[in-house]
Design an enzyme around this catalytic site. Structure first.
Site, PDB file in Angstrom:
ATOM      1  N   TYR A 235       4.417 -62.146 -10.710  1.00 18.70           N
ATOM      2  CA  TYR A 235       3.169 -62.568 -11.350  1.00 18.70           C
ATOM      3  C   TYR A 235       3.453 -63.512 -12.520  1.00 18.70           C
ATOM      4  O   TYR A 235       2.880 -64.600 -12.618  1.00 18.70           O
ATOM      5  CB  TYR A 235       2.407 -61.324 -11.826  1.00 18.70           C
ATOM      6  CG  TYR A 235       1.128 -61.609 -12.570  1.00 18.70           C
ATOM      7  CD1 TYR A 235      -0.078 -61.751 -11.891  1.00 18.70           C
ATOM      8  CD2 TYR A 235       1.109 -61.713 -13.970  1.00 18.70           C
ATOM      9  CE1 TYR A 235      -1.267 -62.001 -12.572  1.00 18.70           C
ATOM     10  CE2 TYR A 235      -0.067 -61.961 -14.652  1.00 18.70           C
ATOM     11  CZ  TYR A 235      -1.248 -62.105 -13.949  1.00 18.70           C
ATOM     12  OH  TYR A 235      -2.403 -62.355 -14.631  1.00 18.70           O
TER      13      TYR A 235
ATOM     14  N   LYS B  48       2.759 -67.669 -12.995  1.00 23.09           N
ATOM     15  CA  LYS B  48       2.013 -68.169 -14.154  1.00 23.09           C
ATOM     16  C   LYS B  48       2.848 -69.176 -14.944  1.00 23.09           C
ATOM     17  O   LYS B  48       2.336 -70.196 -15.429  1.00 23.09           O
ATOM     18  CB  LYS B  48       1.606 -66.999 -15.058  1.00 23.09           C
ATOM     19  CG  LYS B  48       0.611 -66.030 -14.442  1.00 23.09           C
ATOM     20  CD  LYS B  48      -0.743 -66.675 -14.230  1.00 23.09           C
ATOM     21  CE  LYS B  48      -1.789 -65.651 -13.797  1.00 23.09           C
ATOM     22  NZ  LYS B  48      -3.116 -66.254 -13.571  1.00 23.09           N
TER      23      LYS B  48
ATOM     24  N   LEU C 284     -10.010 -69.138 -12.605  1.00 24.47           N
ATOM     25  CA  LEU C 284      -9.617 -68.592 -11.308  1.00 24.47           C
ATOM     26  C   LEU C 284      -8.419 -67.670 -11.461  1.00 24.47           C
ATOM     27  O   LEU C 284      -7.518 -67.925 -12.251  1.00 24.47           O
ATOM     28  CB  LEU C 284      -9.255 -69.733 -10.354  1.00 24.47           C
ATOM     29  CG  LEU C 284     -10.396 -70.659  -9.917  1.00 24.47           C
ATOM     30  CD1 LEU C 284      -9.839 -71.804  -9.084  1.00 24.47           C
ATOM     31  CD2 LEU C 284     -11.446 -69.892  -9.134  1.00 24.47           C
TER      32      LEU C 284
END
Length: 209
Positions: free
Chosen positions: A131, A135, A79
């Protein structure tokens, strides 16, 4: 007789997800590949001569309601989205953190052998890049989760492959990195663009057999 494994794939319609499902279908160790998807899969994009694929259309907002499908040996989570596609940072975080984190929790609850997901090169919870920060936070959350001993992340750079949706900025980035790749050695090697097939292969190698 060789033991047969069942796999669960989340994100089977994405670039890496497609490559992964096709590799699992060709892998003699797997007897079944269940795919949890938002919309029906296009059979033309998958080579499944032994009919291993079982595609289940679900609402990922209610992922916990599908816990029974996590009763397999190996869970693969592909995903992921972009902030542009998601429309906002909060929507991006919902997909790239929340959905994947819930998948890891369900994997633990059903006692699957191992859980492998896609992170990113440069992932760091302290990063100034949103981003990479998300993560990194996800890696920390999953890898510190008790009773989920066999969890592993792949950390690819820019992905090479034929996407259904055009990503202009990413395309430019790939073009530039391809030119620079021959001089990227040592610590810089991890930033070279990598094919979706390579990432999928690595995900399989990280599972516990």
């Amino acid at each position: 007789m060789t033991e047969k494994y069942k796999a669960l794939v989340l994100g089977a319609s994405g670039l890496v997800g497609k490559a992964l499902v096709n590799q699992l279908c060709q892998d003699d160790r797997y007897s079944q590949v269940t795919c949890l998807v938002r919309s029906p899969l296009s059979k033309a994009q998958y080579h499944d001569p032994l009919n291993k694929i079982q595609a289940i259309v679900i609402d990922f907002e209610e992922l916990q309601d599908y816990q029974g499908y996590f009763s397999v040996e190996h869970v693969f989570c592909c995903l992921g989205t972009t902030i542009k596609q998601a429309g906002s940072q909060s929507n991006f975080r919902r997909v790239d953190f929340q959905f994947v984190h819930v998948a890891a929790q369900l994997t633990r609850a059903q006692r699957a052998k191992s859980f492998v997901w896609i992170s990113s090169v440069g992932a760091n919870a302290k990063s100034g890049n949103f981003y990479l920060k998300v993560k990194g936070e996800l890696e920390n959350a999953i890898l510190s989760m008790p009773q989920l001993d066999n969890a592993a992340a792949v950390r690819p750079s820019l992905l090479l492959g034929q996407r259904t949706q055009k990503r202009t900025a990413e395309s430019w980035g790939i073009a530039i990195m391809k030119v620079l790749s021959p001089i990227m050695f040592g610590p810089l090697a991890k930033y070279r663009p990598v094919s979706a097939n390579q990432v999928a292969y690595q995900m399989i190698q990280l599972q516990v057999f």
